[in-house]
Motif scaffolding. Structure first.
Motif, PDB file in Angstrom:
ATOM      1  N   ASN A 437       0.827  -1.211   0.000  1.00 40.15           N
ATOM      2  CA  ASN A 437       0.000   0.000   0.000  1.00 40.15           C
ATOM      3  C   ASN A 437       0.864   1.265   0.000  1.00 40.15           C
ATOM      4  O   ASN A 437       0.774   2.112   0.890  1.00 40.15           O
ATOM      5  N   ASN A 441       1.834   6.715   1.228  1.00 37.76           N
ATOM      6  CA  ASN A 441       2.221   6.236   2.557  1.00 37.76           C
ATOM      7  C   ASN A 441       3.724   6.155   2.786  1.00 37.76           C
ATOM      8  O   ASN A 441       4.158   5.663   3.827  1.00 37.76           O
ATOM      9  N   ASP A 443       7.457   7.532   3.591  1.00 36.97           N
ATOM     10  CA  ASP A 443       8.078   8.665   4.302  1.00 36.97           C
ATOM     11  C   ASP A 443       9.216   9.284   3.502  1.00 36.97           C
ATOM     12  O   ASP A 443       9.312  10.515   3.398  1.00 36.97           O
ATOM     13  N   LYS A 505       3.870  10.561   1.669  1.00 42.75           N
ATOM     14  CA  LYS A 505       2.842  11.030   2.587  1.00 42.75           C
ATOM     15  C   LYS A 505       2.640  12.530   2.385  1.00 42.75           C
ATOM     16  O   LYS A 505       3.615  13.290   2.393  1.00 42.75           O
TER      17      LYS A 505
END
Length: 658
Positions: A437, A441, A443, A505
């Protein structure tokens, strides 16, 4: 954007120990003599470093260019190791090493192994000898029987304080971390030997070597006793090599079970027993897991690059550029790290090892320097981090296999590597990758995507999914707008920009990406810059030296650091009709550490002489089977490279921002 921060890039060095004249190299053993910088001298200095750093011999017991007496002749042996603490007399010689440049072969009449053996015969107590040209390497033990002298080939010379028997049957705590170019020499030697003696093409030889490196690492990580070895009496004949093959076959069966994504059930080590025994003998003395990351990376990536580099714009990122980018974004243990075009894994390995050092430092502090108690905790945290927070994707299936091996050799993050097209719809990815996923998401991303007009993305199913597949230029209004039509094709690097940003993100995710300079300056690519400014905050732009990717390709690149904006930030700026103002860090990597031929470059004084610095290294040793870290000082030439200064300047600048 307003005020721009520019880092000062004057090259700085530590206190200078020695100035090395042009065309000279500082002798490693005495730290003072300056010798002619020749191909043969390069090999000799590398072997001298190995004798001290890997074999553990004190410098005081080693002589360089030691004069011997052979009847009326007085030849000079390249390196002589004397019995511990004894005077440097011919009668006290214990090990003799002869070093040659690469073009000299072992069977050469005057400079081959015969020369070494004549020196050993003239020294009554010289039991061991080594002959090497950096590619080939032969070790011998002198045997006397009824007044006759013979020379028995052995896998390796013994370490300091060891007997010859131990050198043939290594224990785990006696394996040596490779230093400098020793591992590069070993990989080259093995690769060339397989190609020359097995009748394989070099890419096929590489895959056979890969299998054995996996076996070696599995042995270090899982076996109770060393199984990856070939004793001196197992190198020749029929029975000895078959014994070696049986041990390696057992290891490889275990490797296949551990890495089913890399090796299939019917894979075998397809080397002749005699060839296999030789390769094992050349690798058995090293601890691949304990060897320095840069040493392993340099050796491995050179072999990979010469065999697997394809025609899809795959130019592997130099290790110092990887380290610069990683130091700038400074990843931590609980951040998801991705490289969507991972190649041989250079960025991922640099990121993983930076995090590992943070973990090790924290655990040593927690246990007040008690390595024995800290190491198990370090191992547990590293295993969790590597399996859960490291992801690499590449389109080239052979590169993915090679990268998995590289990650295994560098503390293991192989479980997070996938073969896939990062630009395709995530719905087309294998289930393991889909379950990660990744969209929205991640970083931190580090990547050097393939780029170039010769490898365009023309799949309409891919192009229609990207904003940057639709943009067009309005000449009258001098604006770029997103339309409904789809462009015929796009260079991959343009689509990679958008995909990387979408991986991040919103609000916190950051990417460090190597891009061709055309993205930042070409008039025809204004829409790409407009999209970047709309959806990201530019943190830094680093103009790389023209020789960064030499000697492989001449291309002008930059490293761009971006932070993804939130949808709310994008909407607010759109409503206001203007972008928010902010500072950007900018720098020029004017010194990259090598020239256009790939030769290492060093800092010089005003007269053109190279500068040497004294540095402190951390060395891992074993005491009664337990690991022990100790500091040792050594001298080295100052590499003319300011990438780490750039990273330090960026971190300082970033800490001063609101």
């Amino acid at each position: 954007m307003r005020a721009v921060a520019v880092v000062e890039l004057a090259t700085k060095t530590r206190p200078v120990a020695v100035i090395v004249q042009q065309g000279k190299v500082l002798d490693f053993i005495d730290g003072q003599t300056q010798r002619e910088e020749t191909p043969e001298e390069y090999v000799r200095q590398e072997i001298a470093k190995s004798l001290v750093r890997e074999y553990g011999f004190p410098k005081r017991d080693i002589a360089v260019e030691f004069t011997l007496r052979l009847g009326s002749k007085k030849p000079r042996a390249d390196l002589v190791v004397f019995a511990m603490g004894d005077d440097h007399h011919q009668a006290n010689s214990y090990i003799i090493v002869e070093c040659k440049e690469q073009k000299v072969k072992a069977n050469d009449r005057t400079d081959g192994v015969g020369q070494l053996q004549s020196y050993m015969a003239a020294c009554p107590n010289a039991i061991y000898g080594m002959w090497t040209n950096g590619i080939e390497r032969f070790c011998y033990r002198k045997v006397e029987n009824k007044g006759k002298i013979s020379f028995e080939e052995i896998p390796d010379i013994p370490d300091f304080g060891q007997s010859g028997d131990v050198a043939e049957r290594p224990l785990f705590d006696q394996l040596k971390p490779a230093s400098s170019d020793a591992l590069l020499f070993a990989f080259r030697r093995c690769h060339n030997y397989i190609a020359g003696n097995q009748g394989l093409q070099k890419p096929q030889a590489f895959w056979e070597l890969l299998k054995l490196i996996f076996c070696k690492i599995h042995d270090e990580r899982e076996s109770a006793e060393v199984s990856f070895y070939a004793a001196g009496n197992e190198r020749n004949g029929i029975n000895g090599p078959l014994k070696v093959k049986k041990r390696i076959d057992v290891l490889f069966e275990q490797v296949k079970k551990d890495y089913p994504a890399i090796f299939s059930d019917n894979d075998v080590v397809a080397l002749k027993p005699q060839v296999l025994a030789y390769i094992v003998s050349q690798l058995q003395m090293y601890s691949l897991l304990e060897s320095d990351v840069d040493v392993k990376g340099h050796a491995y990536e050179e072999i990979v690059g010469s065999n697997l580099r394809g025609d899809r714009g795959e130019f592997f990122t130099p290790r110092n550029v990887c380290n610069m980018a990683v130091a700038m974004l400074d990843p931590s243990e609980n951040q998801l790290i991705l490289d969507p075009a991972c190649g041989t894994g250079g960025f991922l390995i640099a990121a993983m090892n930076r995090v590992i050092e943070k973990i090790r430092t924290a655990e040593l502090a927690r246990w007040k320097g008690d390595v024995k108690r800290a190491e198990p905790r370090v191992a547990d945290r590293v295993k969790k981090f590597a399996s859960q927070f490291m992801v690499g994707i590449d389109f080239n299936p052979e590169l993915v296999k090679a990268t998995k091996m590289n990650m295994v050799m560098n503390n293991d993050g192989a479980g997070g590597l996938y073969q896939a097209n990062s630009l395709a719809s995530p719905a087309t990815w294998e289930i393991g990758l889909r379950e990660r996923n990744l969209i929205g998401n991640v970083d931190i991303i580090f990547t050097n995507p393939p780029f170039g007009s010769k490898i365009p993305i023309d799949d309409q199913a891919i192009l229609e999914k990207f904003d940057l597949g639709h943009w067009s230029y309005n000449e009258e209004e001098d604006t770029w707008t997103m339309g409904s039509g789809i462009q015929r094709s796009q260079p991959p690097e343009i689509l990679f920009i958008e995909r990387c940003v979408k991986f991040l993100k919103p609000g916190t995710g950051r990417v460090a990406m190597v891009l061709p300079d055309g993205i930042l300056g070409s008039p025809g690519l204004g829409y790409v810059r407009e999209w970047i400014l709309t959806h990201t905050r530019i943190l830094a732009s680093i103009d790389m030296h023209p020789d960064t990717f030499q000697p492989n390709v001449s291309v002008q690149t930059s490293v761009l650091l971006l932070e993804r904006k939130t949808d709310e930030q994008v909407a607010l700026e759109e409503a206001a009709g203007r972008k928010n103002d902010y500072s950007v860090f900018m720098a020029v990597a004017s010194h990259i550490g090598h020239d256009k031929r790939g030769n290492r470059t060093y800092v010089r004084d005003k007269k053109g002489n190279e500068i040497v610095e004294e540095v402190e290294e951390t060395v891992k040793e074993y005491l009664d089977g337990s690991p022990l870290y100790k500091k040792q000082k050594t001298q080295r030439k100052v590499v003319d490279d300011n990438t780490i200064q750039i990273a330090q300047g960026f971190r300082k600048w970033l800490s001063e921002q609101d």
